[in-house]
Enzyme design. Structure first.
Site, PDB file in Angstrom:
ATOM      1  N   HIS A   2      -2.174  -5.509  -5.672  1.00  0.00           N
ATOM      2  CA  HIS A   2      -1.281  -5.089  -4.598  1.00  0.00           C
ATOM      3  C   HIS A   2      -0.363  -3.955  -5.040  1.00  0.00           C
ATOM      4  O   HIS A   2      -0.049  -3.060  -4.258  1.00  0.00           O
ATOM      5  CB  HIS A   2      -0.456  -6.290  -4.128  1.00  0.00           C
ATOM      6  CG  HIS A   2       0.312  -6.046  -2.875  1.00  0.00           C
ATOM      7  ND1 HIS A   2      -0.274  -6.032  -1.626  1.00  0.00           N
ATOM      8  CD2 HIS A   2       1.632  -5.804  -2.661  1.00  0.00           C
ATOM      9  CE1 HIS A   2       0.652  -5.790  -0.708  1.00  0.00           C
ATOM     10  NE2 HIS A   2       1.806  -5.647  -1.313  1.00  0.00           N
ATOM     11  N   HIS A  20       0.591  -7.634   5.658  1.00  0.00           N
ATOM     12  CA  HIS A  20       1.162  -8.919   5.252  1.00  0.00           C
ATOM     13  C   HIS A  20       0.180 -10.005   5.665  1.00  0.00           C
ATOM     14  O   HIS A  20       0.509 -10.943   6.390  1.00  0.00           O
ATOM     15  CB  HIS A  20       2.552  -9.128   5.868  1.00  0.00           C
ATOM     16  CG  HIS A  20       3.572  -9.511   4.848  1.00  0.00           C
ATOM     17  ND1 HIS A  20       4.569 -10.425   5.063  1.00  0.00           N
ATOM     18  CD2 HIS A  20       3.733  -9.109   3.560  1.00  0.00           C
ATOM     19  CE1 HIS A  20       5.310 -10.557   3.968  1.00  0.00           C
ATOM     20  NE2 HIS A  20       4.821  -9.763   3.046  1.00  0.00           N
TER      21      HIS A  20
END
Length: 740
Positions: free
Chosen positions: A53, A99
């Site tokens: 990420h 998300h």
């Protein structure tokens, strides 16, 4: 300097290393880099900085191939948000982020904090947010969790955006079984800033105070970035504690306080505490400025007692910022933050050591080389296997179980094409008073300050195309955004992307990623539509099953005069309907094929980028010149669905002839590069003459009027009946009705 550790901290074992998402060879890389065993806190820091990420270790090799520059690009990828010059001393800052994993585990808070995080990315650049968009993908409508997830995500997006006070003006929502165990929640934010008042993350100057701003630190969100870099399994519910909790009211205070101290000239550098919290924000500020950073965690405002250095460094508590301040303005800055009721604490300083030093309780918990934390992160050229090229579908061999009118009724009520009013009515899309066109059209239009200029905004992608042919799917995603902006009269300027894919360690998934980026890059170059920001979300898999490749594209364009912008609704009876572009009748990977025939196969429609540009530039000139009253690009569902959408928007019918054979392939084929326009009769001849001169194929195919939509030889359909089917599906489904 050597980091110290207390005996009660866990021993660094292979199992502990694995729990931190680090592979054995990556751990060996750490040992070689620092020349010793890391402390527990240092292991956490490496885990945060070297996960997928934050480090883009599987993707950054390929991201470098994308076009990111243009004369109007002020800031490309690498900052909190991209920035483009929109003229008159103003710039637009925007970005999209995912998300996904948090929203599946805890849909309300996952979506809420997704919106909060992307808003911070924009106002960290000094920009005041003016609009939000989102792209949502949920599992099959038959899946038992889908309603729950839709309800929670939509409530979370609305709850944060509405409370913060920024309009949610557009987006895209669709359903597919590939997302059953891994939904996608991609949030996009857009803001305005003066070109001479943009702020950046790179710290400058030695001995300057590092200041913690905003809400207190808690234990929520620990290992959130690491979780976002892992597949889901049957234990994913146990990860609920890693989902952050958002507070939009605190973020609104943080916005106002940040913009105020920026205006006062107090800020040297600023970084949002997003993924990996204090760790990534501090490291990035120092590394970008070629400076060291020293933090004293005893001074970090905490809302929970007894937090360890490890917990503070990895917490992803929301509504927090890190700044480097001008020492002479420290008291002034503190007074502003105290006025807004926010925490303000000097927790460290910049140094000339190029070391990242973390102290807590009188001990050094971490002492690491700051540049290498980012620069030495693993970089993988992962094996990739190309997706086999699908065969073109012969539409002549397909059965026709429904008449054209019956198929149209079914399609406008299909989950992907049905009205999403149930969703966007939960969002405030009018707050701030600048929304010229809101949800439901091709692109939203938001006025820039007092006008007449505006921004055209869109977010879209067609994952089924990307799965069947990633190169063509990547091209189409960009072309679709370009068409959406063009259809409201906007000049496309730049885009942000959110690249959602499965496990990159599988060669076939990496093949999808590489090929989609190839297509995206080709389209961006051909359309002069650079990428200025974005996000990569990998490991979107559950128990080995990956999502469809979903490279979301968020586009921004400039509307010179919002009073000349047009929507998709038929405006008045007696107007000619014109079709721009060529119709072959391409049914491969179409919505018609899936919803009517229950098949997902064939090659998607090819994208001719030269024609896309020529057709789009022509349509935009017509809109700006005031020659057309409505415009709509053709995409899912083809010509028939586009006509129905234009008719349903105001309840006005039309009579239309097929642009070719009067068959399903012509009405529902998804050939690219096409638009529908309406124009008063006298203007239609003028448009045809201009089209002939420009070499753009345009034909008059019908005329508006009445209360029915009559397509070729099919039975006329009452617009009211289409509208009822279109509007009723989602409320009925969310109320517990049987899926379509």
């Amino acid at each position: 300097m050597t980091a110290q550790t207390k005996s009660h901290e866990p021993a660094i074992t292979p199992d502990l290393v694995a729990q931190h998402g680090l592979k054995p060879d990556e751990y060996q890389r750490i040992l070689k880099l620092i020349g010793r065993e890391p402390t527990f806190t240092e292991l956490g820091i490496f885990s945060a900085m070297w996960n997928e990420h934050c480090s883009y270790k599987s993707s950054r090799l390929h991201l470098k191939k994308l076009p990111t520059s243009a004369p109007w690009v002020i800031q490309g990828p690498g900052e909190n948000a991209g920035v483009i010059d929109i003229g008159d001393g103003l710039a637009c800052a925007f970005k999209m982020e995912s998300h996904n994993h948090p929203s599946y585990i805890e849909p309300y808070q996952g979506a809420t904090t997704g919106v909060g995080g992307i808003l911070r990315d924009v106002f960290t650049m000094g920009a005041r947010p003016i609009a939000c968009l989102n792209l949502l993908r949920f599992g099959s409508v038959e899946h038992p969790l889908t309603r729950h997830l839709v309800s929670g995500v939509v409530a979370g997006i609305g709850g944060y955006g509405n409370s913060f006070g920024v309009p949610t003006v557009g987006g895209s929502t669709a359903f597919h079984s590939s997302y059953d165990g891994n939904i996608l929640v991609n949030a996009m934010a857009v803001g305005l800033v003066r070109t001479d008042e943009i702020f950046y993350a790179a710290a400058t100057g030695v001995g300057r105070p590092i200041v913690y701003l905003g809400s207190k630190t808690g234990r929520d969100g620990i290992h959130g970035a690491t979780m976002a870099s892992a597949e889901f399994d049957e234990k994913s519910e146990e990860k609920r504690p890693t989902v952050q909790v958002g507070d939009p009211f605190s973020e609104k205070l943080l916005l106002e306080a940040c913009l105020e101290i920026m205006a006062k000239g107090c800020v040297v550098a600023i970084q949002d505490m997003g993924a990996a919290g204090l760790t990534s924000s501090a490291v990035e500020m120092g590394a970008k400025g070629n400076l060291g950073i020293e933090l004293d965690l005893d001074k970090v405002p905490c809302r929970e007692p007894g937090m360890s250095a490890y917990e503070m460094m990895l917490s992803e508590s929301q509504e927090r910022m890190l700044m480097v301040l001008d020492p002479a303005r420290e008291e002034e800055a503190e007074a502003i933050f105290r006025k807004w009721g926010l925490d303000f604490a000097v927790i460290g300083k910049t140094t000339d050591t190029l070391r990242f030093v973390v102290k807590h309780g009188g001990e050094i918990k971490a002492d690491l080389p700051i540049k290498q934390l980012g620069d030495e992160a693993p970089l993988y050229d992962r094996p990739s296997v190309p997706t086999p090229k699908p065969q073109k579908l012969d539409s002549a061999t397909l059965p026709a179980p429904f008449s054209i009118d019956a198929a149209l009724k079914k399609l406008v009520a299909a989950p992907d094409l049905a009205s999403k009013r149930w969703i966007w009515e939960q969002y405030d899309h009018l707050i701030l008073g600048n929304s010229v066109q809101g949800p439901g059209g091709d692109a939203a239009v938001v006025r820039v300050e007092n006008g007449p200029r505006g921004l055209a905004l869109t977010a879209d992608v067609t994952p089924r195309y990307c799965f069947a042919d990633p190169v063509e799917g990547g091209k189409q995603a960009v072309a679709e955004a370009w068409r959406n902006i063009t259809a409201v009269g906007g000049k496309p300027l730049a885009l942000t992307d959110n690249l959602n894919f499965g496990n990159p360690e599988k060669p076939e998934i990496m093949g999808q990623f590489v090929a989609c980026l190839q297509g995206i890059g080709e389209a961006c170059r051909a359309l002069d539509f650079p990428i200025v920001s974005g996000n990569v979300s990998l490991y979107n898999e559950t128990q080995g099953k990956g999502i469809l490749p979903t490279p979301s594209i968020g586009g921004v364009g400039l509307v010179a005069d919002v009073t000349k912008s047009v929507g998709l609704a038929f405006r008045a009876p007696g107007e000619k309907i014109l079709l721009v572009g060529e119709t072959e009748g391409w049914l491969g990977q179409s919505i018609y094929l899936r919803e009517i025939l229950g098949r997902e196969e064939g090659a998607p429609p090819p994208v001719d980028l030269a024609k896309e540009k020529a057709h789009g530039d022509f349509v935009r000139e017509l809109i700006v010149g005031g020659l057309v009253s409505a415009a709509h690009d053709l995409s899912d569902g083809g010509l028939a669905v586009a006509l129905a959408e234009m008719a349903m928007a105001r309840g006005l019918g039309a009579k239309v002839a097929a642009p070719g054979a009067d068959i399903a392939a012509v009405w529902f084929g998804e050939d690219q590069g096409r638009y529908l326009l309406t124009a008063p009769d006298g203007r239609a001849d003028e448009i045809l003459a201009l089209a002939a001169k420009a070499g753009v194929p345009v034909a008059v195919i019908g005329e508006t009027g009445g209360d029915v939509l009559a397509l070729g030889g099919a039975s006329p359909v009452l617009v009211r009946e289409l509208l009822e089917a279109h509007e009723n599906w989602m409320p009925a489904y969310m109320a517990g009705g049987k899926p379509a």
